[in-house]
Design an enzyme around this catalytic site. Structure first.
Site, PDB file in Angstrom:
ATOM      1  N   TYR A  73       0.764  -1.152  -0.066  1.00 48.16           N
ATOM      2  CA  TYR A  73       0.096   0.092  -0.152  1.00 48.16           C
ATOM      3  C   TYR A  73       0.762   1.346   0.049  1.00 48.16           C
ATOM      4  O   TYR A  73       0.571   2.148  -0.563  1.00 48.16           O
ATOM      5  CB  TYR A  73      -0.623  -0.147   1.267  1.00 48.16           C
ATOM      6  CG  TYR A  73      -2.265  -0.675   0.856  1.00 48.16           C
ATOM      7  CD1 TYR A  73      -3.284  -0.197   0.075  1.00 48.16           C
ATOM      8  CD2 TYR A  73      -2.566  -2.085   1.008  1.00 48.16           C
ATOM      9  CE1 TYR A  73      -4.393  -0.852  -0.267  1.00 48.16           C
ATOM     10  CE2 TYR A  73      -3.410  -2.710   0.818  1.00 48.16           C
ATOM     11  CZ  TYR A  73      -4.637  -2.312  -0.171  1.00 48.16           C
ATOM     12  OH  TYR A  73      -5.547  -2.959  -0.462  1.00 48.16           O
ATOM     13  N   GLN A 107     -15.277   3.368  -7.677  1.00 48.50           N
ATOM     14  CA  GLN A 107     -14.569   2.370  -7.133  1.00 48.50           C
ATOM     15  C   GLN A 107     -13.008   2.581  -6.939  1.00 48.50           C
ATOM     16  O   GLN A 107     -12.357   1.584  -6.284  1.00 48.50           O
ATOM     17  CB  GLN A 107     -14.892   1.151  -8.189  1.00 48.50           C
ATOM     18  CG  GLN A 107     -15.960   0.684  -8.634  1.00 48.50           C
ATOM     19  CD  GLN A 107     -16.050  -0.236  -9.719  1.00 48.50           C
ATOM     20  OE1 GLN A 107     -16.018  -1.624  -9.383  1.00 48.50           O
ATOM     21  NE2 GLN A 107     -16.195   0.197 -11.048  1.00 48.50           N
ATOM     22  N   HIS A 125     -14.997   2.072  -2.485  1.00 46.80           N
ATOM     23  CA  HIS A 125     -14.291   1.134  -1.997  1.00 46.80           C
ATOM     24  C   HIS A 125     -13.157   1.819  -1.102  1.00 46.80           C
ATOM     25  O   HIS A 125     -12.064   1.429  -0.877  1.00 46.80           O
ATOM     26  CB  HIS A 125     -13.470   0.536  -3.180  1.00 46.80           C
ATOM     27  CG  HIS A 125     -14.170  -0.512  -4.295  1.00 46.80           C
ATOM     28  ND1 HIS A 125     -14.013  -1.083  -5.460  1.00 46.80           N
ATOM     29  CD2 HIS A 125     -15.266  -1.090  -3.675  1.00 46.80           C
ATOM     30  CE1 HIS A 125     -14.654  -1.674  -5.723  1.00 46.80           C
ATOM     31  NE2 HIS A 125     -15.893  -1.920  -4.662  1.00 46.80           N
ATOM     32  N   CYS A 133      -8.195   2.714  12.227  1.00 52.92           N
ATOM     33  CA  CYS A 133      -7.744   2.099  13.377  1.00 52.92           C
ATOM     34  C   CYS A 133      -8.435   0.510  13.034  1.00 52.92           C
ATOM     35  O   CYS A 133      -9.721   0.514  12.960  1.00 52.92           O
ATOM     36  CB  CYS A 133      -8.108   2.527  14.627  1.00 52.92           C
ATOM     37  SG  CYS A 133      -7.799   1.434  16.049  1.00 52.92           S
ATOM     38  N   GLY A 192     -14.504   3.134 -17.621  1.00 56.44           N
ATOM     39  CA  GLY A 192     -13.220   2.538 -17.361  1.00 56.44           C
ATOM     40  C   GLY A 192     -13.261   1.474 -16.358  1.00 56.44           C
ATOM     41  O   GLY A 192     -12.236   1.571 -15.463  1.00 56.44           O
TER      42      GLY A 192
HETATM   43  P1  OAD Z   1     -10.147  -3.108 -13.863  1.00 58.50           P
HETATM   44  O1  OAD Z   1      -8.707  -3.174 -13.874  1.00 58.50           O
HETATM   45  O2  OAD Z   1     -10.878  -4.513 -13.651  1.00 58.50           O
HETATM   46  O3  OAD Z   1     -10.748  -2.583 -15.006  1.00 58.50           O
HETATM   47  C1  OAD Z   1     -10.318  -1.476 -15.634  1.00 58.50           C
HETATM   48  C2  OAD Z   1     -11.096  -1.154 -17.141  1.00 58.50           C
HETATM   49  O4  OAD Z   1     -10.443   0.041 -17.591  1.00 58.50           O
HETATM   50  C3  OAD Z   1     -10.876  -2.127 -18.281  1.00 58.50           C
HETATM   51  O5  OAD Z   1     -12.120  -2.739 -18.692  1.00 58.50           O
HETATM   52  C4  OAD Z   1      -9.987  -1.471 -19.148  1.00 58.50           C
HETATM   53  O6  OAD Z   1     -10.375  -1.741 -20.546  1.00 58.50           O
HETATM   54  C5  OAD Z   1     -10.412   0.015 -18.958  1.00 58.50           C
HETATM   55  N1  OAD Z   1      -9.593   1.046 -19.322  1.00 58.50           N
HETATM   56  C6  OAD Z   1      -8.222   0.797 -19.569  1.00 58.50           C
HETATM   57  N2  OAD Z   1      -7.738   1.987 -19.954  1.00 58.50           N
HETATM   58  C7  OAD Z   1      -8.441   2.897 -20.190  1.00 58.50           C
HETATM   59  C8  OAD Z   1      -8.802   4.407 -20.391  1.00 58.50           C
HETATM   60  N3  OAD Z   1      -7.796   5.014 -20.801  1.00 58.50           N
HETATM   61  N4  OAD Z   1     -10.315   4.844 -20.483  1.00 58.50           N
HETATM   62  C9  OAD Z   1     -11.279   4.044 -20.024  1.00 58.50           C
HETATM   63  N5  OAD Z   1     -11.300   2.817 -19.793  1.00 58.50           N
HETATM   64  C10 OAD Z   1      -9.767   2.319 -19.660  1.00 58.50           C
HETATM   65  O7  OAD Z   1     -10.443  -2.230 -12.833  1.00 58.50           O
HETATM   66  P2  OAD Z   1     -11.934  -1.928 -12.287  1.00 58.50           P
HETATM   67  O8  OAD Z   1     -13.102  -2.048 -13.052  1.00 58.50           O
HETATM   68  O9  OAD Z   1     -12.046  -0.634 -11.516  1.00 58.50           O
HETATM   69  O10 OAD Z   1     -12.058  -3.551  -5.960  1.00 58.50           O
HETATM   70  O11 OAD Z   1     -12.006  -2.783 -10.941  1.00 58.50           O
HETATM   71  C11 OAD Z   1     -13.069  -2.762  -9.903  1.00 58.50           C
HETATM   72  C12 OAD Z   1     -12.578  -3.230  -8.616  1.00 58.50           C
HETATM   73  O12 OAD Z   1     -12.074  -4.502  -8.744  1.00 58.50           O
HETATM   74  C13 OAD Z   1     -11.632  -2.446  -7.962  1.00 58.50           C
HETATM   75  O13 OAD Z   1     -12.114  -1.271  -7.375  1.00 58.50           O
HETATM   76  C14 OAD Z   1     -11.061  -3.375  -7.090  1.00 58.50           C
HETATM   77  C15 OAD Z   1     -10.967  -4.601  -7.852  1.00 58.50           C
HETATM   78  O14 OAD Z   1     -11.204  -5.826  -7.027  1.00 58.50           O
HETATM   79  C16 OAD Z   1     -11.475  -3.506  -4.593  1.00 58.50           C
HETATM   80  O15 OAD Z   1     -10.407  -3.324  -4.518  1.00 58.50           O
HETATM   81  C17 OAD Z   1     -12.352  -3.807  -3.735  1.00 58.50           C
END
Ligand code: OAD
Length: 253
Positions: A73, A107, A125, A133, A192
């Site tokens: 982190y 998210q 999230h 804490c 995204g």
């Molecule tokens: P992902 O990594 O699953 O997806 C990212 C998305 O962004 C993909 O569909 C890409 O095609 C798209 N992408 C990439 N570059 C882009 C751009 N320049 N413009 C628009 N889209 C683009 O990430 P999340 O969907 O955010 O949760 O993942 C959701 C959650 O999964 C996260 O918040 C995390 C994880 O589990 C927790 O940590 C609880």
């Protein structure tokens, strides 16, 4: 359409945005990609290459090895502190100023929407910049972490990042507010996000149930694509500024 630049925008969508009363945008890590933050499912780089985020972002991993989880982190917190909001974030900030009611549901844990100036932001999230804490739940804003792993200055329990880990519940107030906004909006953007992680991934369907127009902004297809009224295939940092410009500054398109 040429392979360069953002896609052409359907005029009907531009006019729907111009006339919308309540707009909701749900964002995922793709919106921060153009700021230099790797998306969640992208390969980890450098030292962290061999770790799977799904094995670090869990309560079990934290209990087993808090130091390792904190080091990961800290790496991400430093990365996030060095980057800036991109034109995609800025377009969403501008949209908030332009439409009568706007709710941004994210998210992302990087805080870049707020840094860009967006105000009505629901964090599903949590936020990596805060700590909490693990004993009493007190939240510390923009907390500097020095000792590793850090402990609460009041009770000595381990501090944890104030984020939602795999297997944990989302903050109920945030989820309720997000659901209510989704059900009540007339235009819903999914931007995204891979639309794979629930309950966030259910929000576009809740919006559709409330008869909202559904727009996806993503260079790639996702499970949501076939349900979307408009699928804008391109990077958020190019598509969103163009959309906001065409809807609200038509002379400058
Ligand atoms: P992902 O990594 O699953 O997806 C990212 C998305 O962004 C993909 O569909 C890409 O095609 C798209 N992408 C990439 N570059 C882009 C751009 N320049 N413009 C628009 N889209 C683009 O990430 P999340 O969907 O955010 O949760 O993942 C959701 C959650 O999964 C996260 O918040 C995390 C994880 O589990 C927790 O940590 C609880």
């Amino acid at each position: 359409m040429s392979g360069e630049g953002p896609p052409e925008l359907p005029p009907a969508l531009v006019s729907t945005l111009r006339n919308a009363k309540h707009v909701v945008a749900l964002t995922g890590s793709g919106v921060s990609a153009e700021s230099g933050v790797p998306t969640f499912r992208e390969a980890q780089t450098g030292l962290w290459e061999r770790y799977d985020p799904q094995e670090l972002a869990t309560p079990e991993a934290f209990m087993r090895d808090p130091r390792l989880v904190w080091e990961w982190y800290q790496w991400r917190r430093e990365l996030v502190s060095e980057v800036e909001p991109n034109p995609g974030h800025q377009a969403l900030t501008e949209l908030e100023r332009r439409v009568p009611s706007f709710t941004l549901i994210t998210q992302n844990v990087d805080g870049l929407h707020q840094e860009s100036g967006s105000r009505n932001v629901i964090e599903l999230h949590g936020n990596i910049r805060r700590t909490r804490c693990s004993g009493e739940g007190i939240v510390f804003e923009r907390d500097e972490v020095s000792a590793m792993p850090p402990v609460c200055r009041y009770c000595g329990s381990l501090l944890r990042p104030d984020v939602v880990w795999f297997g944990e519940m989302l903050p109920p107030e945030a989820l309720d507010a997000a659901s209510e906004a989704a059900r009540g909006c007339d235009l819903f953007f999914s931007i995204g996000t891979s639309s794979l992680v629930y309950p966030a991934a259910a929000l576009p369907y809740e919006a559709m149930g409330g008869a909202a127009v559904l727009v996806e902004v993503n260079p790639d297809e996702t499970p949501l694509t076939r349900h979307a009224d408009y699928s804008l295939r391109g990077p958020a940092g190019e598509v969103l500024p163009k959309l906001v410009r065409e809807a609200f500054e038509p002379g400058n398109g």
